[in-house]
Design a protein around this motif. Sequence first.
Motif, PDB file in Angstrom:
ATOM      1  N   SER A 221       0.840  -1.190   0.000  1.00  0.00           N
ATOM      2  CA  SER A 221       0.000   0.000   0.000  1.00  0.00           C
ATOM      3  C   SER A 221       0.880   1.247   0.000  1.00  0.00           C
ATOM      4  O   SER A 221       1.913   1.295   0.672  1.00  0.00           O
ATOM      5  CB  SER A 221      -0.896  -0.007   1.237  1.00  0.00           C
ATOM      6  N   GLY A 222       0.438   2.265  -0.736  1.00  0.00           N
ATOM      7  CA  GLY A 222       1.155   3.536  -0.751  1.00  0.00           C
ATOM      8  C   GLY A 222       1.104   4.261   0.579  1.00  0.00           C
ATOM      9  O   GLY A 222       1.867   5.196   0.809  1.00  0.00           O
ATOM     10  N   PHE A 223       0.232   3.819   1.474  1.00  0.00           N
ATOM     11  CA  PHE A 223       0.115   4.414   2.808  1.00  0.00           C
ATOM     12  C   PHE A 223       1.449   4.371   3.558  1.00  0.00           C
ATOM     13  O   PHE A 223       1.775   5.274   4.325  1.00  0.00           O
ATOM     14  CB  PHE A 223      -0.976   3.687   3.598  1.00  0.00           C
ATOM     15  N   TRP A 224       2.239   3.328   3.318  1.00  0.00           N
ATOM     16  CA  TRP A 224       3.530   3.183   3.999  1.00  0.00           C
ATOM     17  C   TRP A 224       4.509   4.280   3.615  1.00  0.00           C
ATOM     18  O   TRP A 224       5.507   4.502   4.302  1.00  0.00           O
ATOM     19  CB  TRP A 224       4.142   1.816   3.715  1.00  0.00           C
ATOM     20  N   ALA A 225       4.228   5.006   2.543  1.00  0.00           N
ATOM     21  CA  ALA A 225       5.113   6.090   2.114  1.00  0.00           C
ATOM     22  C   ALA A 225       5.141   7.234   3.114  1.00  0.00           C
ATOM     23  O   ALA A 225       6.059   8.049   3.099  1.00  0.00           O
ATOM     24  CB  ALA A 225       4.689   6.601   0.744  1.00  0.00           C
ATOM     25  N   LEU A 226       4.160   7.303   3.990  1.00  0.00           N
ATOM     26  CA  LEU A 226       4.155   8.366   5.003  1.00  0.00           C
ATOM     27  C   LEU A 226       5.356   8.256   5.949  1.00  0.00           C
ATOM     28  O   LEU A 226       5.688   9.215   6.632  1.00  0.00           O
ATOM     29  CB  LEU A 226       2.849   8.338   5.791  1.00  0.00           C
ATOM     30  N   LEU A 227       6.018   7.108   5.950  1.00  0.00           N
ATOM     31  CA  LEU A 227       7.213   6.948   6.783  1.00  0.00           C
ATOM     32  C   LEU A 227       8.363   7.846   6.330  1.00  0.00           C
ATOM     33  O   LEU A 227       9.307   8.053   7.088  1.00  0.00           O
ATOM     34  CB  LEU A 227       7.667   5.485   6.797  1.00  0.00           C
ATOM     35  N   ILE A 228       8.284   8.403   5.116  1.00  0.00           N
ATOM     36  CA  ILE A 228       9.360   9.305   4.680  1.00  0.00           C
ATOM     37  C   ILE A 228       9.332  10.631   5.429  1.00  0.00           C
ATOM     38  O   ILE A 228      10.274  11.407   5.340  1.00  0.00           O
ATOM     39  CB  ILE A 228       9.346   9.563   3.161  1.00  0.00           C
ATOM     40  N   PHE A 229       8.264  10.879   6.188  1.00  0.00           N
ATOM     41  CA  PHE A 229       8.203  12.102   6.990  1.00  0.00           C
ATOM     42  C   PHE A 229       8.724  11.894   8.405  1.00  0.00           C
ATOM     43  O   PHE A 229       8.730  12.835   9.194  1.00  0.00           O
ATOM     44  CB  PHE A 229       6.773  12.650   7.017  1.00  0.00           C
ATOM     45  N   VAL A 230       9.180  10.690   8.717  1.00  0.00           N
ATOM     46  CA  VAL A 230       9.747  10.393  10.029  1.00  0.00           C
ATOM     47  C   VAL A 230      11.271  10.530   9.917  1.00  0.00           C
ATOM     48  O   VAL A 230      11.900   9.806   9.144  1.00  0.00           O
ATOM     49  CB  VAL A 230       9.372   8.964  10.498  1.00  0.00           C
ATOM     50  N   PRO A 231      11.865  11.471  10.656  1.00  0.00           N
ATOM     51  CA  PRO A 231      13.318  11.656  10.571  1.00  0.00           C
ATOM     52  C   PRO A 231      14.060  10.361  10.900  1.00  0.00           C
ATOM     53  O   PRO A 231      13.719   9.644  11.822  1.00  0.00           O
ATOM     54  CB  PRO A 231      13.609  12.736  11.620  1.00  0.00           C
ATOM     55  N   GLY A 232      15.067  10.076  10.104  1.00  0.00           N
ATOM     56  CA  GLY A 232      15.844   8.851  10.285  1.00  0.00           C
ATOM     57  C   GLY A 232      15.286   7.722   9.438  1.00  0.00           C
ATOM     58  O   GLY A 232      16.024   7.069   8.706  1.00  0.00           O
ATOM     59  N   LEU A 233      13.989   7.501   9.520  1.00  0.00           N
ATOM     60  CA  LEU A 233      13.359   6.466   8.697  1.00  0.00           C
ATOM     61  C   LEU A 233      13.247   6.889   7.243  1.00  0.00           C
ATOM     62  O   LEU A 233      13.156   6.040   6.356  1.00  0.00           O
ATOM     63  CB  LEU A 233      11.967   6.117   9.224  1.00  0.00           C
ATOM     64  N   ASN A 234      13.225   8.199   7.001  1.00  0.00           N
ATOM     65  CA  ASN A 234      13.031   8.674   5.636  1.00  0.00           C
ATOM     66  C   ASN A 234      14.154   8.198   4.706  1.00  0.00           C
ATOM     67  O   ASN A 234      13.883   7.716   3.610  1.00  0.00           O
ATOM     68  CB  ASN A 234      12.868  10.188   5.586  1.00  0.00           C
ATOM     69  N   ILE A 235      15.380   8.312   5.124  1.00  0.00           N
ATOM     70  CA  ILE A 235      16.502   7.885   4.286  1.00  0.00           C
ATOM     71  C   ILE A 235      16.475   6.368   4.100  1.00  0.00           C
ATOM     72  O   ILE A 235      16.664   5.863   2.995  1.00  0.00           O
ATOM     73  CB  ILE A 235      17.843   8.346   4.894  1.00  0.00           C
ATOM     74  N   LEU A 236      16.201   5.660   5.180  1.00  0.00           N
ATOM     75  CA  LEU A 236      16.109   4.204   5.110  1.00  0.00           C
ATOM     76  C   LEU A 236      14.987   3.776   4.171  1.00  0.00           C
ATOM     77  O   LEU A 236      15.156   2.863   3.358  1.00  0.00           O
ATOM     78  CB  LEU A 236      15.894   3.639   6.518  1.00  0.00           C
ATOM     79  N   MET A 237      13.862   4.450   4.251  1.00  0.00           N
ATOM     80  CA  MET A 237      12.706   4.123   3.406  1.00  0.00           C
ATOM     81  C   MET A 237      13.030   4.352   1.930  1.00  0.00           C
ATOM     82  O   MET A 237      12.724   3.511   1.085  1.00  0.00           O
ATOM     83  CB  MET A 237      11.514   4.984   3.836  1.00  0.00           C
ATOM     84  N   VAL A 238      13.649   5.471   1.613  1.00  0.00           N
ATOM     85  CA  VAL A 238      14.012   5.776   0.223  1.00  0.00           C
ATOM     86  C   VAL A 238      14.960   4.705  -0.314  1.00  0.00           C
ATOM     87  O   VAL A 238      14.810   4.245  -1.460  1.00  0.00           O
ATOM     88  CB  VAL A 238      14.645   7.184   0.127  1.00  0.00           C
ATOM     89  N   LEU A 239      15.921   4.279   0.492  1.00  0.00           N
ATOM     90  CA  LEU A 239      16.879   3.268   0.052  1.00  0.00           C
ATOM     91  C   LEU A 239      16.236   1.890  -0.093  1.00  0.00           C
ATOM     92  O   LEU A 239      16.490   1.177  -1.074  1.00  0.00           O
ATOM     93  CB  LEU A 239      18.054   3.198   1.024  1.00  0.00           C
ATOM     94  N   ILE A 240      15.399   1.511   0.862  1.00  0.00           N
ATOM     95  CA  ILE A 240      14.771   0.179   0.811  1.00  0.00           C
ATOM     96  C   ILE A 240      13.882   0.055  -0.425  1.00  0.00           C
ATOM     97  O   ILE A 240      13.988  -0.918  -1.173  1.00  0.00           O
ATOM     98  CB  ILE A 240      13.969  -0.106   2.099  1.00  0.00           C
ATOM     99  N   VAL A 241      13.014   1.041  -0.644  1.00  0.00           N
ATOM    100  CA  VAL A 241      12.129   0.925  -1.806  1.00  0.00           C
ATOM    101  C   VAL A 241      12.889   1.108  -3.114  1.00  0.00           C
ATOM    102  O   VAL A 241      12.453   0.624  -4.157  1.00  0.00           O
ATOM    103  CB  VAL A 241      10.920   1.886  -1.728  1.00  0.00           C
ATOM    104  N   GLY A 242      14.027   1.766  -3.075  1.00  0.00           N
ATOM    105  CA  GLY A 242      14.825   1.952  -4.282  1.00  0.00           C
ATOM    106  C   GLY A 242      15.604   0.724  -4.701  1.00  0.00           C
ATOM    107  O   GLY A 242      15.901   0.553  -5.883  1.00  0.00           O
ATOM    108  N   PHE A 243      15.945  -0.144  -3.757  1.00  0.00           N
ATOM    109  CA  PHE A 243      16.736  -1.325  -4.093  1.00  0.00           C
ATOM    110  C   PHE A 243      15.939  -2.620  -4.109  1.00  0.00           C
ATOM    111  O   PHE A 243      16.418  -3.623  -4.620  1.00  0.00           O
ATOM    112  CB  PHE A 243      17.919  -1.466  -3.128  1.00  0.00           C
ATOM    113  N   THR A 244      14.729  -2.626  -3.563  1.00  0.00           N
ATOM    114  CA  THR A 244      13.903  -3.834  -3.550  1.00  0.00           C
ATOM    115  C   THR A 244      13.198  -3.973  -4.893  1.00  0.00           C
ATOM    116  O   THR A 244      12.547  -3.042  -5.350  1.00  0.00           O
ATOM    117  CB  THR A 244      12.847  -3.758  -2.420  1.00  0.00           C
ATOM    118  N   PRO A 245      13.316  -5.151  -5.534  1.00  0.00           N
ATOM    119  CA  PRO A 245      12.645  -5.316  -6.828  1.00  0.00           C
ATOM    120  C   PRO A 245      11.129  -5.362  -6.680  1.00  0.00           C
ATOM    121  O   PRO A 245      10.598  -5.787  -5.655  1.00  0.00           O
ATOM    122  CB  PRO A 245      13.173  -6.651  -7.356  1.00  0.00           C
TER     123      PRO A 245
END
Length: 140
Positions: A97-121
């Motif tokens: 669900s795109g709802f999980w994208a709201l985690l990019i507004f949590v400091p610290g998790l935002n960078i991790l979230m961008v990297l995880i979704v960027g490298f996961t096929p």
Amino acid sequence: MTNAPSANISPGPVWALFSPIGRIGREPYWLSFALVWVVIAISVNMWWSSTEIDFTAETVAISQFMESNPLFPILFFVLQWIELALVIKRLQDMGFSGFWALLIFVPGLNILMVLIVGFTPGVAEPNKHGPLPNSYWRKS
């Protein structure tokens, strides 16, 4: 009048940057993020070169950046929207669900979230968000 196909498998760059609808592959995701980071770098360079104060890492504040030019807050909002739309489409490509994208507004998790979704096929088969990566279903 011709009937449009049920899916758009060749959306354009406006869709890639601004729309949260559909799926996006890893390559266009990273290319879009590179464009966002270049725009950020250009705006920070413009701000940095226009200031007369000698800043150090301890004295720089985001509020000084935002107050220096009336267009920077608008630019910041647009770039945040682009980042959110990209992460939503990557999550949908992975079948989440795109709802999980709201985690990019949590400091610290935002960078991790961008990297995880960027490298996961993403999923190879069609899902409820589109038939292929870089596509979306059309409303009938």
